[in-house]
Design a protein around this motif. Sequence first.
Motif, PDB file in Angstrom:
ATOM      1  N   VAL A   1       0.945  -1.050  -0.104  1.00  0.00           N
ATOM      2  CA  VAL A   1       0.068  -0.253   0.092  1.00  0.00           C
ATOM      3  C   VAL A   1       0.816   1.208  -0.040  1.00  0.00           C
ATOM      4  CG1 VAL A   1      -1.877   1.445   1.179  1.00  0.00           C
ATOM      5  CG2 VAL A   1      -1.713  -1.183   1.185  1.00  0.00           C
ATOM      6  N   MET A   2       0.645   2.243  -0.844  1.00  0.00           N
ATOM      7  CA  MET A   2       1.397   3.348  -0.951  1.00  0.00           C
ATOM      8  C   MET A   2       0.384   4.440  -0.785  1.00  0.00           C
ATOM      9  SD  MET A   2       4.013   3.044  -4.156  1.00  0.00           S
ATOM     10  CE  MET A   2       5.218   4.170  -3.359  1.00  0.00           C
ATOM     11  N   GLY A   3       1.171   5.408  -0.091  1.00  0.00           N
ATOM     12  CA  GLY A   3       0.344   6.573   0.358  1.00  0.00           C
ATOM     13  C   GLY A   3       0.758   8.041   0.412  1.00  0.00           C
ATOM     14  N   TRP A   4       0.218   9.244   0.599  1.00  0.00           N
ATOM     15  CA  TRP A   4       0.762  10.355   0.633  1.00  0.00           C
ATOM     16  C   TRP A   4       0.196  10.610   2.350  1.00  0.00           C
ATOM     17  CZ3 TRP A   4       4.087  12.479  -2.181  1.00  0.00           C
ATOM     18  CH2 TRP A   4       4.425  12.200  -3.633  1.00  0.00           C
ATOM     19  N   TYR A   5       1.036  11.293   2.944  1.00  0.00           N
ATOM     20  CA  TYR A   5       0.552  11.944   4.303  1.00  0.00           C
ATOM     21  C   TYR A   5       1.219  13.272   4.249  1.00  0.00           C
ATOM     22  CZ  TYR A   5      -0.133   7.332   6.230  1.00  0.00           C
ATOM     23  OH  TYR A   5      -0.677   6.069   6.705  1.00  0.00           O
ATOM     24  N   ARG A   6       0.829  13.999   5.139  1.00  0.00           N
ATOM     25  CA  ARG A   6       0.979  15.564   5.165  1.00  0.00           C
ATOM     26  C   ARG A   6       1.095  16.227   6.472  1.00  0.00           C
ATOM     27  NH1 ARG A   6      -4.265  18.658   2.416  1.00  0.00           N
ATOM     28  NH2 ARG A   6      -5.622  18.277   4.044  1.00  0.00           N
ATOM     29  N   GLN A   7       2.050  16.992   6.743  1.00  0.00           N
ATOM     30  CA  GLN A   7       2.194  17.585   7.951  1.00  0.00           C
ATOM     31  C   GLN A   7       2.291  19.375   7.995  1.00  0.00           C
ATOM     32  OE1 GLN A   7       5.118  16.121  10.476  1.00  0.00           O
ATOM     33  NE2 GLN A   7       4.713  17.080  12.381  1.00  0.00           N
TER      34      GLN A   7
ATOM     35  N   ASN B   1      -2.075  -2.036  -4.315  1.00  0.00           N
ATOM     36  CA  ASN B   1      -1.155  -2.628  -5.403  1.00  0.00           C
ATOM     37  C   ASN B   1      -2.177  -2.966  -6.381  1.00  0.00           C
ATOM     38  OD1 ASN B   1      -1.277  -4.751  -3.092  1.00  0.00           O
ATOM     39  ND2 ASN B   1      -1.361  -5.716  -5.323  1.00  0.00           N
ATOM     40  N   THR B   2      -3.638  -2.806  -6.170  1.00  0.00           N
ATOM     41  CA  THR B   2      -4.683  -3.313  -7.212  1.00  0.00           C
ATOM     42  C   THR B   2      -5.432  -2.067  -7.354  1.00  0.00           C
ATOM     43  OG1 THR B   2      -6.194  -3.889  -5.339  1.00  0.00           O
ATOM     44  CG2 THR B   2      -4.522  -5.665  -6.459  1.00  0.00           C
ATOM     45  N   GLY B   3      -4.901  -0.722  -6.969  1.00  0.00           N
ATOM     46  CA  GLY B   3      -5.819   0.255  -7.551  1.00  0.00           C
ATOM     47  C   GLY B   3      -6.896   1.096  -6.370  1.00  0.00           C
ATOM     48  N   GLY B   4      -7.251   0.262  -5.154  1.00  0.00           N
ATOM     49  CA  GLY B   4      -8.011   0.522  -4.397  1.00  0.00           C
ATOM     50  C   GLY B   4      -7.559   1.991  -3.750  1.00  0.00           C
TER      51      GLY B   4
ATOM     52  N   LYS C   1     -11.059  14.828  -0.647  1.00  0.00           N
ATOM     53  CA  LYS C   1     -12.031  14.262  -1.623  1.00  0.00           C
ATOM     54  C   LYS C   1     -12.599  15.062  -2.430  1.00  0.00           C
ATOM     55  CE  LYS C   1     -13.545  10.341   1.455  1.00  0.00           C
ATOM     56  NZ  LYS C   1     -14.600   9.918   2.182  1.00  0.00           N
ATOM     57  N   GLY C   2     -12.800  14.727  -3.789  1.00  0.00           N
ATOM     58  CA  GLY C   2     -13.050  15.666  -4.919  1.00  0.00           C
ATOM     59  C   GLY C   2     -12.203  16.558  -5.311  1.00  0.00           C
ATOM     60  N   ARG C   3     -10.796  16.734  -4.697  1.00  0.00           N
ATOM     61  CA  ARG C   3      -9.910  17.695  -5.085  1.00  0.00           C
ATOM     62  C   ARG C   3      -8.555  17.090  -5.605  1.00  0.00           C
ATOM     63  NH1 ARG C   3      -7.932  21.215  -1.732  1.00  0.00           N
ATOM     64  NH2 ARG C   3      -8.369  20.264   0.186  1.00  0.00           N
ATOM     65  N   PHE C   4      -8.250  15.890  -4.836  1.00  0.00           N
ATOM     66  CA  PHE C   4      -6.911  15.263  -4.698  1.00  0.00           C
ATOM     67  C   PHE C   4      -7.084  13.778  -5.537  1.00  0.00           C
ATOM     68  CE2 PHE C   4      -4.441  17.227  -1.286  1.00  0.00           C
ATOM     69  CZ  PHE C   4      -4.630  18.528  -1.783  1.00  0.00           C
ATOM     70  N   THR C   5      -6.597  13.321  -6.248  1.00  0.00           N
ATOM     71  CA  THR C   5      -6.330  12.177  -6.777  1.00  0.00           C
ATOM     72  C   THR C   5      -5.032  11.238  -6.818  1.00  0.00           C
ATOM     73  OG1 THR C   5      -7.895  12.864  -8.885  1.00  0.00           O
ATOM     74  CG2 THR C   5      -6.825  10.629  -9.142  1.00  0.00           C
ATOM     75  N   ILE C   6      -4.960  10.277  -6.180  1.00  0.00           N
ATOM     76  CA  ILE C   6      -3.974   9.548  -6.179  1.00  0.00           C
ATOM     77  C   ILE C   6      -3.779   8.202  -7.235  1.00  0.00           C
ATOM     78  CG2 ILE C   6      -4.987   7.751  -4.328  1.00  0.00           C
ATOM     79  CD1 ILE C   6      -1.983   7.732  -2.964  1.00  0.00           C
ATOM     80  N   SER C   7      -2.718   8.115  -7.698  1.00  0.00           N
ATOM     81  CA  SER C   7      -2.413   7.093  -8.573  1.00  0.00           C
ATOM     82  C   SER C   7      -1.139   6.508  -8.502  1.00  0.00           C
ATOM     83  CB  SER C   7      -2.704   7.656 -10.038  1.00  0.00           C
ATOM     84  OG  SER C   7      -1.790   8.688 -10.376  1.00  0.00           O
ATOM     85  N   ARG C   8      -0.975   5.380  -9.290  1.00  0.00           N
ATOM     86  CA  ARG C   8       0.495   4.483  -9.313  1.00  0.00           C
ATOM     87  C   ARG C   8       0.730   4.103 -10.522  1.00  0.00           C
ATOM     88  NH1 ARG C   8       0.341   0.479  -4.427  1.00  0.00           N
ATOM     89  NH2 ARG C   8       2.365  -0.404  -5.499  1.00  0.00           N
ATOM     90  N   ASP C   9       1.993   3.898 -10.813  1.00  0.00           N
ATOM     91  CA  ASP C   9       2.455   3.217 -12.010  1.00  0.00           C
ATOM     92  C   ASP C   9       3.357   2.233 -11.576  1.00  0.00           C
ATOM     93  OD1 ASP C   9       3.673   2.327 -14.210  1.00  0.00           O
ATOM     94  OD2 ASP C   9       3.682   3.940 -15.241  1.00  0.00           O
ATOM     95  N   ASN C  10       2.725   0.668 -11.509  1.00  0.00           N
ATOM     96  CA  ASN C  10       3.439  -0.248 -10.854  1.00  0.00           C
ATOM     97  C   ASN C  10       4.563  -0.664 -12.074  1.00  0.00           C
ATOM     98  OD1 ASN C  10       1.552  -0.481  -8.696  1.00  0.00           O
ATOM     99  ND2 ASN C  10       0.190  -1.845  -9.710  1.00  0.00           N
ATOM    100  N   ALA C  11       4.386  -0.587 -12.829  1.00  0.00           N
ATOM    101  CA  ALA C  11       5.846  -0.726 -13.805  1.00  0.00           C
ATOM    102  C   ALA C  11       6.812   0.072 -13.599  1.00  0.00           C
ATOM    103  CB  ALA C  11       5.234  -0.779 -15.251  1.00  0.00           C
ATOM    104  N   LYS C  12       6.734   1.408 -13.231  1.00  0.00           N
ATOM    105  CA  LYS C  12       7.517   2.211 -12.939  1.00  0.00           C
ATOM    106  C   LYS C  12       8.004   2.358 -11.245  1.00  0.00           C
ATOM    107  CE  LYS C  12       6.722   5.104 -17.153  1.00  0.00           C
ATOM    108  NZ  LYS C  12       6.481   6.295 -17.616  1.00  0.00           N
TER     109      LYS C  12
END
Length: 119
Positions: free
Chosen positions: A33-39, A53-56, A64-75
Amino acid sequence: QVQLVESGGGLVQPGGSLRLSCAASGNIFSINVMGWYRQGPGKERELAATITNTGGTDYVDSVKGRFTISRDNAKNTLYLQMNSLKPEDTAVYYCSLQQDEQWVPRTYWGQGTQVTVSS
């Protein structure tokens, strides 16, 4: 060991957009699981968004509605597209990766990238 390097932070006006990236390298397992945290200034570190890793995905209500998290598993790269930014989004943003290593959960962190929303 896993290394995480964030990029893409900066100064932006309210209402503007930024895209953060996090390049991961090292011993990365396929299930994680990957994520973004902020302080923010004077605040505790908080979760902004996560993605499996499956996109959930999951988001804190304030983004919500302003940020979008995504990942490229190949990269092995994680992204955070931030739109309609507000001054309260000002914070150091940290990338994280969580995976089980020999049945023990392990969390890795990047060094952080500063996002400042100001006119």
